[in-house]
Scaffold this active site. Structure first.
Site, mmCIF file in Angstrom:
data_model
loop_
_atom_site.group_PDB
_atom_site.id
_atom_site.type_symbol
_atom_site.label_atom_id
_atom_site.label_comp_id
_atom_site.label_asym_id
_atom_site.label_seq_id
_atom_site.Cartn_x
_atom_site.Cartn_y
_atom_site.Cartn_z
ATOM 1 N N GLU A 77 0.851 -1.202 0.000
ATOM 2 C CA GLU A 77 0.000 0.000 0.000
ATOM 3 C C GLU A 77 0.884 1.248 0.000
ATOM 4 O O GLU A 77 1.680 1.464 0.927
ATOM 5 C CB GLU A 77 -0.919 -0.015 1.227
ATOM 6 C CG GLU A 77 -1.981 1.058 1.140
ATOM 7 C CD GLU A 77 -3.027 0.957 2.244
ATOM 8 O OE1 GLU A 77 -3.353 -0.162 2.675
ATOM 9 O OE2 GLU A 77 -3.515 2.021 2.670
ATOM 10 N N LYS A 256 -8.043 -0.930 10.967
ATOM 11 C CA LYS A 256 -7.335 -1.350 9.744
ATOM 12 C C LYS A 256 -6.112 -0.453 9.522
ATOM 13 O O LYS A 256 -5.035 -0.903 9.128
ATOM 14 C CB LYS A 256 -8.292 -1.303 8.548
ATOM 15 C CG LYS A 256 -7.759 -1.942 7.284
ATOM 16 C CD LYS A 256 -6.882 -1.030 6.449
ATOM 17 C CE LYS A 256 -6.419 -1.699 5.171
ATOM 18 N NZ LYS A 256 -5.550 -0.839 4.377
ATOM 19 N N ASP A 272 4.679 -14.341 11.872
ATOM 20 C CA ASP A 272 3.436 -14.936 11.380
ATOM 21 C C ASP A 272 2.330 -13.883 11.525
ATOM 22 O O ASP A 272 1.815 -13.636 12.620
ATOM 23 C CB ASP A 272 3.155 -16.192 12.226
ATOM 24 C CG ASP A 272 1.834 -16.862 11.882
ATOM 25 O OD1 ASP A 272 0.983 -16.243 11.227
ATOM 26 O OD2 ASP A 272 1.661 -18.018 12.304
ATOM 27 N N HIS A 367 -2.199 10.593 -0.373
ATOM 28 C CA HIS A 367 -2.048 9.317 -1.077
ATOM 29 C C HIS A 367 -1.660 9.499 -2.540
ATOM 30 O O HIS A 367 -1.088 8.615 -3.138
ATOM 31 C CB HIS A 367 -3.391 8.558 -1.077
ATOM 32 C CG HIS A 367 -3.632 7.779 0.179
ATOM 33 N ND1 HIS A 367 -4.416 6.654 0.195
ATOM 34 C CD2 HIS A 367 -3.198 7.937 1.431
ATOM 35 C CE1 HIS A 367 -4.466 6.165 1.423
ATOM 36 N NE2 HIS A 367 -3.743 6.943 2.188
HETATM 37 C C1 MEV Z 1 -6.197 3.021 4.738
HETATM 38 O O1 MEV Z 1 -5.367 1.923 4.449
HETATM 39 C C2 MEV Z 1 -6.331 3.189 6.218
HETATM 40 C C3 MEV Z 1 -7.300 4.283 6.682
HETATM 41 O O2 MEV Z 1 -8.574 4.068 6.101
HETATM 42 C C4 MEV Z 1 -7.367 4.210 8.183
HETATM 43 C C5 MEV Z 1 -8.422 5.085 8.807
HETATM 44 O O3 MEV Z 1 -9.400 5.424 8.134
HETATM 45 O O4 MEV Z 1 -8.251 5.388 10.010
HETATM 46 C C6 MEV Z 1 -6.837 5.631 6.213
#
Ligand code: MEV
Length: 416
Positions: A77, A256, A272, A367
């Site tokens: 990513e 995430k 792992d 990004h």
């Molecule tokens: C993207 O990989 C992760 C985010 O969506 C985390 C978040 O929204 O806190 C930017």
């Protein structure tokens, strides 16, 4: 000195060599593609046909427990490493990360079917020394490294009887160690308890006893953007984290972003990642949906992360994969507890960056540069063609689709 991210890959490798992070052999390994040999690969997995490469990058600016770190991260990513570096820099101006780690051992379950007709506690008391001896005999070197069987308890559920073993795997993640010990103990227990029928023995990935915590105290002024003063950004970040407490949909995304950092370092160090994911998801629930917490204290934003990280610094792929060994050398060979603190810190940094971006400019602004680079690569651009393509996309962001980029690439090649 030129900023690390502005150097070419070759210059970065040279600088790391000059700073003592890499040996000459490491540089050669990186410069020649850092691939796994067929011999190693075919011993690691069944039906091996080749290697699958992912980019390895370094997150800089990390100060953890007063020590500077360059942190290897493996991720596909584009913005993950940049986000970690960005947060770590702000945090480094405010004393860095402070960690606390608890590494008690791994739980193993030996499960029998049937009813126990004797007093389980008494049975365990009588058998404890023999069970300990079996564990030591099964893994004699574990004791020398300070590990071994630490405790056994017994639990009854309907027609099941479970023996719970707590095994300290020392510096290893310990799956093989624990499972081997469990199978030896299960065999012995079955002999002692013929009225029960052995169902299975396996370690548990529920691992709240391998817990890492990291804390940061960031001056709100560090969080300011061109449009928004620091206090306002901090208040909005706290609100975003409060909202995630209430919304299950948001909590998953919040976590995430934290996993972006955690998994990238775990992968780089040969750990792992599924074990970590399983332990982390099992740690979260309706009452405790988030791994981090953000609070305002006067002019400071306090961030904490609490996360189970059952990992190792030796053994298995960690010791076999040359790239993992290189990553651990760059980290200056942390022990397992230190690695837990490092990974928790990267998770917290990832969360800080995500929240700050989300409540200010939005996530896409940061990004885009890397997304455009990745689009250029997808369109078939060679290294020297990426910069002109990215400049073009910066000027015409509406052209950021594969067909348009391929067309522009053809045009650039014709103009040469
Ligand atoms: C993207 O990989 C992760 C985010 O969506 C985390 C978040 O929204 O806190 C930017």
């Amino acid at each position: 000195m030129t900023k690390f991210y502005k150097l070419t890959t070759a210059q970065r490798i040279k600088q790391l060599y000059q700073q003592g992070y890499l040996s000459q052999a490491d540089c050669y390994f990186l410069e020649t593609g850092s691939t796994l040999t067929t011999q190693t690969g075919s011993h690691l997995v069944e039906n091996y046909i080749g290697n699958f490469s992912l980019p390895l990058g370094l997150a800089n600016n990390f100060v953890i427990d007063q020590q500077d770190y360059l942190i290897p991260m493996v991720t596909e990513e584009p913005s993950v490493i940049a986000a970690a570096c960005n947060a770590a820099q702000r945090i480094s101006h405010c004393g860095g990360f402070h960690t606390q780690v608890q590494r008690v051992g791994i739980q193993g379950q030996i499960v029998f079917q049937g009813q126990l007709s004797i007093d389980g506690e008494q049975f365990l008391q009588q058998q404890y020394l023999r069970l300990k001896e079996i564990a030591d005999q099964t893994h004699p070197t574990l004791r020398q490294h300070g590990g071994g069987l630490k405790n056994i308890t017994i639990q009854k559920y309907d027609d099941f009887v479970e023996f719970d073993l707590l095994i300290d795997s020392a510096e290893a993640m310990g799956a093989n160690i624990v499972n081997t010990i469990l199978e030896a103990e299960a065999h012995y227990l079955q002999q002692q308890l013929p009225q029960l029928q052995l169902l299975m023995s396996i370690l548990s990935n529920h691992n709240p006893q391998q817990l890492a915590q990291a804390q940061v105290k960031v001056k709100v002024s560090e969080l300011a953007t061109e449009q928004c003063d620091g206090l306002q950004v901090a208040q909005r970040m706290v609100a975003a984290s409060r909202f995630a407490q209430m919304s299950r949909a948001r909590a998953a995304t919040h976590n995430k972003g934290i996993m972006n950092g955690i998994i990238a370092v775990a992968l780089a160090t040969g750990n792992d990642t599924r074990n970590l994911s399983a332990a982390i998801y099992s740690f979260l629930n309706e009452q405790h949906p988030l791994l981090t917490k953000w609070q305002l204290q006067g002019q400071n934003l306090i961030g904490t992360i609490k996360v189970p990280l059952p990992l190792g610094s030796v053994g298995g792929a960690i010791s076999t994969l040359p790239s993992a060994q290189l990553a651990l050398r760059i980290l200056r060979r942390p022990n397992a507890a230190q690695l837990m603190g490092i990974i928790a810190s990267v998770g917290l940094a990832s969360n800080l960056s995500a929240l700050r971006a989300l409540v200010t400019t939005g996530i896409q602004a940061g990004h885009m540069n890397l997304q455009w680079q990745s689009l250029a690569l997808m369109a078939g651009a060679q290294a020297e063609e990426i910069t002109p393509l990215v400049s073009y996309l910066k000027k015409y962001p509406q052209k950021a689709n594969l067909a348009a980029v391929k067309l522009k690439l053809q045009q650039l090649r014709k103009e040469k």
